[in-house]
Design a protein around this motif. Structure first.
Motif, PDB file in Angstrom:
ATOM      1  N   GLU A 104       0.826  -1.204   0.000  1.00 23.80           N
ATOM      2  CA  GLU A 104       0.000   0.000   0.000  1.00 23.80           C
ATOM      3  C   GLU A 104       0.862   1.257   0.000  1.00 23.80           C
ATOM      4  O   GLU A 104       0.530   2.248  -0.658  1.00 23.80           O
ATOM      5  N   SER A 105       1.982   1.206   0.725  1.00 23.98           N
ATOM      6  CA  SER A 105       2.881   2.361   0.764  1.00 23.98           C
ATOM      7  C   SER A 105       3.504   2.630  -0.599  1.00 23.98           C
ATOM      8  O   SER A 105       3.648   3.785  -1.016  1.00 23.98           O
ATOM      9  N   GLN A 107       2.170   1.891  -3.466  1.00 21.31           N
ATOM     10  CA  GLN A 107       1.112   2.436  -4.318  1.00 21.31           C
ATOM     11  C   GLN A 107       0.841   3.898  -4.001  1.00 21.31           C
ATOM     12  O   GLN A 107       0.567   4.696  -4.903  1.00 21.31           O
ATOM     13  N   GLU A 108       0.928   4.261  -2.716  1.00 20.95           N
ATOM     14  CA  GLU A 108       0.768   5.665  -2.328  1.00 20.95           C
ATOM     15  C   GLU A 108       1.862   6.535  -2.938  1.00 20.95           C
ATOM     16  O   GLU A 108       1.609   7.639  -3.409  1.00 20.95           O
ATOM     17  N   SER A 111       1.322   6.994  -6.657  1.00 21.30           N
ATOM     18  CA  SER A 111       0.271   7.981  -6.876  1.00 21.30           C
ATOM     19  C   SER A 111       0.793   9.392  -6.667  1.00 21.30           C
ATOM     20  O   SER A 111       0.469  10.314  -7.431  1.00 21.30           O
ATOM     21  N   SER A 112       1.635   9.558  -5.653  1.00 22.98           N
ATOM     22  CA  SER A 112       2.203  10.878  -5.373  1.00 22.98           C
ATOM     23  C   SER A 112       3.069  11.366  -6.524  1.00 22.98           C
ATOM     24  O   SER A 112       3.011  12.532  -6.920  1.00 22.98           O
ATOM     25  N   ALA A 122       1.775  11.093   4.029  1.00 23.63           N
ATOM     26  CA  ALA A 122       1.067   9.833   4.265  1.00 23.63           C
ATOM     27  C   ALA A 122       2.004   8.654   4.035  1.00 23.63           C
ATOM     28  O   ALA A 122       2.004   7.687   4.811  1.00 23.63           O
ATOM     29  N   TYR A 123       2.811   8.746   2.967  1.00 27.44           N
ATOM     30  CA  TYR A 123       3.752   7.667   2.669  1.00 27.44           C
ATOM     31  C   TYR A 123       4.816   7.553   3.764  1.00 27.44           C
ATOM     32  O   TYR A 123       5.116   6.463   4.243  1.00 27.44           O
ATOM     33  N   SER A 126       3.360   6.051   6.890  1.00 26.12           N
ATOM     34  CA  SER A 126       3.063   4.613   6.790  1.00 26.12           C
ATOM     35  C   SER A 126       4.338   3.775   6.860  1.00 26.12           C
ATOM     36  O   SER A 126       4.362   2.730   7.516  1.00 26.12           O
TER      37      SER A 126
END
Length: 255
Positions: A104-105, A107-108, A111-112, A122-123, A126
Motif C-alpha cells: 500500500e505504501s 502504491q501511495e 500515486s504521489s 502519508a507515505y 506509513s
C-alpha cells in the motif's frame, strides 16, 4: 539464518516410507536454503517450506502416525510443538500484514509521483509505522527458544516424526524472520538495502525530478511492487500450509 542439526544418517529401514520421503525433502531444503534476503531467495524458501508442509500433512494423516501421536497427548514435546505451531501461524499472519502495508505504501508513493504532489506525508508516516512494527517484532523474536523437550525413545518412527516437526519449525521461523528483515530498516547491510531505504531515495528524487526521471522512478516502484506481490503470494501459501499442519496435528492428538 539459524543452524539446524537434523540427523545426517537415514532413519531405520523399518521406518514408515513416508517418513523417509519427508526426511529427504527436509534435508534437501536445508542444504539448498539461502541466507540471502533477496526477493528471489525469500520466495524460493517460502515455496519450499509450503511443499515440505504438504509432505508433513500427508505424513500426519496416516492412520498409524495418528495413533502413535494420540498416545503422546499431554507430553512435553507435543505441547511444545503445539505452542510453536501457534506462534508460527501468528508470525506468518503478522508478516502478511506487513507485506500488505508495504504494498500500500508503494502504491501511495506511485500515486504521489504521478500527481506531482509535494505532500508525501502519508507515505512517510506509513513506512515509519511499518518499520516500528517490524523492528518491535524482530526484538521480540530474539527471545524465541527452540524446543528442548526430549523426544520419545521407545518408538523410532515417533522420534523421527518429532525431529522432522522440530526441524521444520526452526526453518519456518528462520525464513519468516528473513522476510521481515527484507522489509525493514533493520537490514543495515551496505550491500543490501531494505525496501524502506530504497523508497526513501524515491521520496527525495520525486520532489525535484523531471518527467523522464519520474517515469524511471515509477518503473522501479512497479518492479518493487511486483516483488512484494511475489512475497505476499508466498506468505499466503505458507500460511495455509502452517494452518493445515496445526489442524492435522490437533486432529491426530484428538483421536
Amino acid at each position: 539464518m539459524a543452524s539446524f542439526h537434523l540427523r545426517s544418517n537415514s532413519f531405520p529401514s523399518q521406518s514408515h516410507p513416508v517418513i523417509n520421503d519427508v526426511e529427504d525433502q527436509l534435508c534437501r531444503l536445508k542444504a539448498s536454503q539461502e541466507a540471502s534476503t533477496s526477493t528471489t531467495s525469500v520466495c524460493a524458501n517460502l515455496a519450499s517450506l509450503s511443499e515440505l508442509h504438504d509432505g508433513i500433512n500427508n505424513l500426519i494423516q496416516k492412520f498409524s502416525v495418528q495413533q502413535a501421536l494420540s498416545h503422546e497427548q499431554g507430553q512435553n514435546w507435543i505441547n511444545e510443538l503445539l505452542e510453536g505451531s501457534l506462534r508460527l501461524v501468528d508470525l506468518c499472519g503478522f508478516s502478511r500484514e506487513v507485506v500488505c502495508f508495504t504494498k500500500e505504501s508503494i502504491q501511495e508513493l506511485e500515486s504521489s509521483i504521478r500527481r506531482k504532489a509535494d505532500d508525501i506525508n502519508a507515505y512517510v508516516a506509513s513506512t515509519k509505522k511499518i518499520n516500528q512494527m517490524v523492528n518491535k517484532c524482530l526484538k521480540n523474536l530474539k527471545s524465541f527458544n527452540q524446543n528442548c523437550a526430549a523426544l520419545p525413545e521407545k518408538d523410532s518412527d515417533l522420534k523421527a516424526i518429532g525431529s522432522i516437526l522440530k526441524e521444520t519449525e526452526a526453518l519456518d521461523f528462520s525464513v519468516l524472520k528473513s522476510v521481515l528483515i527484507a522489509l525493514s530498516e533493520a537490514n543495515g547491510s551496505s550491500k543490501q538495502r531494505s525496501w524502506s531505504s530504497l523508497f526513501s531515495k524515491f521520496v527525495q528524487t520525486s520532489r525535484v525530478s523531471k518527467k523522464g526521471t519520474d517515469n524511471i522512478d515509477l518503473k522501479q516502484l512497479k518492479a518493487s511492487e511486483m516483488n512484494i506481490q511475489e512475497i505476499e503470494e508466498g506468505l499466503e501459501a505458507l500460511f495455509r500450509s502452517l494452518v493445515k499442519t496445526r489442524v492435522s496435528l490437533l486432529n491426530a492428538l484428538s483421536h
